[in-house]
Enzyme design. Structure first.
Site, mmCIF file in Angstrom:
data_model
loop_
_atom_site.group_PDB
_atom_site.id
_atom_site.type_symbol
_atom_site.label_atom_id
_atom_site.label_comp_id
_atom_site.label_asym_id
_atom_site.label_seq_id
_atom_site.Cartn_x
_atom_site.Cartn_y
_atom_site.Cartn_z
ATOM 1 N N ASP A 20 -3.949 7.874 11.215
ATOM 2 C CA ASP A 20 -2.521 7.605 11.353
ATOM 3 C C ASP A 20 -1.949 8.120 12.666
ATOM 4 O O ASP A 20 -2.228 9.231 13.096
ATOM 5 C CB ASP A 20 -1.758 8.244 10.189
ATOM 6 C CG ASP A 20 -2.134 7.622 8.860
ATOM 7 O OD1 ASP A 20 -2.258 6.391 8.823
ATOM 8 O OD2 ASP A 20 -2.323 8.360 7.878
ATOM 9 N N GLU A 30 0.860 -1.178 0.000
ATOM 10 C CA GLU A 30 0.000 0.000 0.000
ATOM 11 C C GLU A 30 0.898 1.230 0.000
ATOM 12 O O GLU A 30 1.772 1.362 0.860
ATOM 13 C CB GLU A 30 -0.870 0.050 1.262
ATOM 14 C CG GLU A 30 -1.725 -1.176 1.510
ATOM 15 C CD GLU A 30 -2.357 -1.122 2.901
ATOM 16 O OE1 GLU A 30 -2.215 -0.071 3.581
ATOM 17 O OE2 GLU A 30 -2.963 -2.109 3.303
#
Length: 270
Positions: free
Chosen positions: A64, A53
């Site tokens: 994140d 990815e």
């Protein structure tokens, strides 16, 4: 099925035929530089990753944790653009022949243009997109263009997702389902937790798509633990940390390659 979604599906099927889980690595484009990011992805593939990815750096990454946020900040300060992300996908895919996806929040795609983004991703050889913040009920435009260009649409499910919600998500997703192993942001953890196995079980009850687990995996033991119940093991922060902690880029690439090899042994020993 057309485009590189077929390569993604064939890769996951081949891995399953081997009786193991896929190792899926995440690395952001443009980190530490565009060229360095491409080299890091190649190193992950060299070490044993089956799929990669490519993160599209974004200024407000809600999923994140601090490690990936730091890498994204470096990439953004370096001037990374979507064209650099597409170049990263192209060169990583052409060098390895393996499936490469983009993981991105929706806002950059919306601003760039859905048709333009999907056309360029397909032309670059990309297999599809993971879209962690795109609600399924608002995804029709994206899915129309993704299907037109033969791209997978990978949605994220979480332990908080009710069974009815899981069924709605998996009914329109393609490629695989990204199962977040826990509530919270990305980052390495001492334990992956038991919620992941239950989430995989509940998700599989709604779909034949492979179910791949991410968030928290950082070593071979954890990879083996997740590989025992999931179709794929997704590792991001641990790879990014290899590059952040290295004294120079060459050392970072070596660390990425070695981590991939260690994780690959883990998924094979599950």
């Amino acid at each position: 099925m057309s485009g590189n979604i077929r390569l993604l599906s064939d890769t996951l099927a081949a891995v399953r035929a081997e009786g193991r889980s896929a190792l899926i690595a995440y690395l952001p484009a443009g980190f530490p530089t565009v060229d360095g990011g491409i080299d890091a992805i190649k190193a992950a593939f060299d070490g044993g990753a089956d799929i990669v990815e490519v993160g599209l750096p974004y200024s407000d990454p809600v999923l994140d944790g601090p490690v990936i946020q730091t890498a994204d900040d470096i990439a953004l300060k370096g001037g990374v653009k979507i064209k650099d992300v597409m170049r990263t996908v192209r060169e990583a895919h052409e060098a390895t022949g393996k499936p490469v996806l983009i993981m991105t929040y929706w806002n950059p795609i919306d601003r760039y243009g859905v048709e333009r983004f999907t056309a360029e991703l397909a032309e670059a050889g990309g297999a599809g997109c993971i879209l962690p913040d795109l609600p399924v009920q608002e995804s029709a435009l994206w899915r129309e263009h993704a299907e037109k260009h033969g791209l997978a649409t990978v949605f994220v499910v979480a332990p908080s997702s009710l069974d009815e919600r899981l069924a709605k998500i998996t009914a329109v997703g393609s490629g695989f389902v990204y199962a977040a192993s826990l509530m919270g942001v990305t980052g390495t953890r001492a334990s992956v937790g038991s919620a992941a196995a239950d989430l995989v079980r509940r998700t599989r009850a709604t779909t034949d798509l492979p179910v791949c687990v991410g968030l928290g995996v950082s070593n071979a033991e954890q990879a083996a633990e997740v590989a025992a119940f999931a179709d794929g093991v997704i590792v991001g922060s641990a790879f990014v940390k290899c590059m952040l902690d290295a004294e120079d880029e060459t050392a970072g690439l070596t660390a990425v390659r070695e981590l991939a090899a260690d994780l690959a042994r883990g998924v094979r020993n599950a």
